[in-house]
Design a protein around this motif. Structure first.
Motif, PDB file in Angstrom:
ATOM      1  N   GLU A   1       5.650  -4.074  10.768  1.00 15.39           N
ATOM      2  CA  GLU A   1       4.476  -4.331   9.923  1.00 15.39           C
ATOM      3  C   GLU A   1       3.340  -3.347  10.171  1.00 15.39           C
TER       4      GLU A   1
ATOM      5  N   ALA B   1       5.560  -5.728   4.095  1.00 18.46           N
ATOM      6  CA  ALA B   1       4.719  -4.746   3.420  1.00 18.46           C
ATOM      7  C   ALA B   1       3.223  -4.989   3.518  1.00 18.46           C
TER       8      ALA B   1
ATOM      9  N   TYR C   1       1.675  -3.909   6.792  1.00 16.59           N
ATOM     10  CA  TYR C   1       1.906  -2.465   6.912  1.00 16.59           C
ATOM     11  C   TYR C   1       0.936  -1.682   6.021  1.00 16.59           C
ATOM     12  N   LEU C   2       0.754  -2.142   4.786  1.00 21.52           N
ATOM     13  CA  LEU C   2      -0.108  -1.390   3.859  1.00 21.52           C
ATOM     14  C   LEU C   2      -1.582  -1.475   4.262  1.00 21.52           C
TER      15      LEU C   2
ATOM     16  N   MET D   1      -1.935   1.087   6.778  1.00 24.22           N
ATOM     17  CA  MET D   1      -1.902   2.422   6.184  1.00 24.22           C
ATOM     18  C   MET D   1      -3.119   2.698   5.295  1.00 24.22           C
ATOM     19  N   GLN D   2      -4.024   1.737   5.222  1.00 20.74           N
ATOM     20  CA  GLN D   2      -5.248   1.858   4.439  1.00 20.74           C
ATOM     21  C   GLN D   2      -4.972   2.043   2.951  1.00 20.74           C
ATOM     22  N   THR D   3      -3.941   1.310   2.462  1.00 21.35           N
ATOM     23  CA  THR D   3      -3.653   1.352   1.031  1.00 21.35           C
ATOM     24  C   THR D   3      -3.190  -0.029   0.576  1.00 21.35           C
ATOM     25  N   GLN D   4      -2.629  -0.113  -0.614  1.00 23.76           N
ATOM     26  CA  GLN D   4      -2.184  -1.401  -1.143  1.00 23.76           C
ATOM     27  C   GLN D   4      -0.948  -1.201  -1.995  1.00 23.76           C
ATOM     28  N   ARG D   5      -0.344  -2.347  -2.426  1.00 20.42           N
ATOM     29  CA  ARG D   5       0.847  -2.287  -3.262  1.00 20.42           C
ATOM     30  C   ARG D   5       0.554  -1.541  -4.554  1.00 20.42           C
TER      31      ARG D   5
ATOM     32  N   GLU E   1       4.025   4.071  -2.134  1.00 11.20           N
ATOM     33  CA  GLU E   1       3.284   3.828  -0.889  1.00 11.20           C
ATOM     34  C   GLU E   1       4.193   3.228   0.202  1.00 11.20           C
ATOM     35  N   LEU E   2       5.354   2.667  -0.213  1.00 11.63           N
ATOM     36  CA  LEU E   2       6.253   2.028   0.757  1.00 11.63           C
ATOM     37  C   LEU E   2       7.505   2.864   1.020  1.00 11.63           C
TER      38      LEU E   2
END
Ligand code: Q5B
Ligand code: MG
Length: 277
Positions: A116, A141, A144-145, A148-152, A157-158
């Motif tokens: 994660e 996800a 983890y996101l 990673m400072q992002t989103q779905r 991104e994954l």
């Protein structure tokens, strides 16, 4: 109610969550409910694997969750937010002690590690290889996101994490499970994602709602023509073996080992999920 009725939806596996789906105030009562549910014979009668997602061993709840899960007779424990193989070594040490105290065979409780974070992805191979108890690793996800400072988004991104976790599973010879799809009303979006992760090579997906079970099983089930062809391939291979042939052919086409192995995989999916509807 969900704890005692989830078997009716015929999942391959049910996971009782003590981690992020349970508020801090309810951790103790949830653990007790899970302990009692684990002792119901119903899941075993239906051949459904039972997993408990415990809290991290770094929290005050993790060890108590593990005790309850093993004493209750769980098949496997999912360790959330696994960042390093050391966390698995620590988990194993506690598992061994609890199994002895509970009179269960040492090694009988299996592990699924959830990845994660970025550090978890980077350590995925050593995590996947860290224990003979390890049956699968899963990409989770949402956490983890955030890391990673992002989103779905569209899936890009994954992509790296999905590939890294899948490769780690294959290196270790265990299963890989994809992330949950959170919009349970969006069946088209769910199926698109399932086709994608199936194409990558994932063995399946963590689910959050019973409405996702049949579509997932159906997407993984082979078509009738795939099953028919695979049976012909396996029959031709077995016939060739008996005759001691080095090269096997079916309808004039050479059949080699990758084709035979793929045919056996399709037949095993057919045996698990039937034919695609
Ligand atoms: C999503 C929703 C609210 C939708 O509710 P809805 O009300 O629209 O559901 P309906 O479809 O209407 O329900 C019809 C009937 O099914 C029953 N039923 C529903 N869900 C059931 C179920 N899960 N198990 C058994 N039974 C179920 C229900 O009781 C009803 O029964 P009945 O009344 O008798 O007809 C609901 O499903 C739900 O709460 N899901 C569980 C969410 C969850 O587990 N979150 C934690 C894991 S993710 C995470 O932590 C992130 C992660 O960590 C991930 C990682 O680690 O991978 C990361 O970082 O990414
Ligand atoms: Mg999570």
């Amino acid at each position: 109610a969900m704890l005692s009725t989830a078997f009716v939806y015929r999942p391959d596996s049910v996971m009782f969550d003590l981690e992020d789906a349970v508020s801090i105030r309810e951790k103790d009562s949830a653990r007790l409910l899970v302990y009692q549910t684990l002792q119901l014979p119903i899941y075993r009668e239906f051949g459904i694997e039972v997993i408990v997602r415990i809290n991290s061993l770094k929290t005050e709840f993790g060890l108590k969750d593990l005790e309850a899960a093993i004493w209750g007779g769980v098949d496997a424990v999912r360790l959330p937010k696994t960042d390093t193989p050391d966390e698995i070594y620590e988990l194993e040490k506690h598992m061994e002690r609890i199994e002895k105290e509970a009179g269960r065979p040492v090694g009988s409780t299996k592990i699924v590690a959830a990845i994660e974070s970025a550090v978890g992805v980077i350590n995925a191979v050593s995590i996947a290889q860290s224990s003979p108890r390890m049956i699968a690793i899963a990409i989770a996800a949402f956490d983890y996101l955030v890391d990673m400072q992002t989103q779905r988004g569209d899936g890009s991104e994954l992509f790296y994490a999905r590939c890294a976790v899948l490769h780690a599973a294959r290196v270790a010879g265990i299963d890989a499970f994809d992330a949950v799809y959170s919009d349970v009303n969006d069946e088209a979006g769910f199926l698109k994602e399932v086709e994608f992760i199936k194409g990558l090579g994932y063995n399946g997906k963590s689910l959050i709602n019973p409405r996702q079970i049949l579509p997932l099983h159906n997407a993984y089930a082979p078509t009738q023509s795939e099953v028919d062809y695979s049976k012909q391939v396996v029959a031709a291979a077995e016939d060739g073996e008996k005759k001691g042939l080095g090269v096997i052919s079916l309808n004039g086409k050479m059949i080699d080992n990758p084709i035979i192995n793929n045919a056996r995989r399709i037949i095993s999916r057919y045996e698990a999920s039937g034919v695609r509807q």
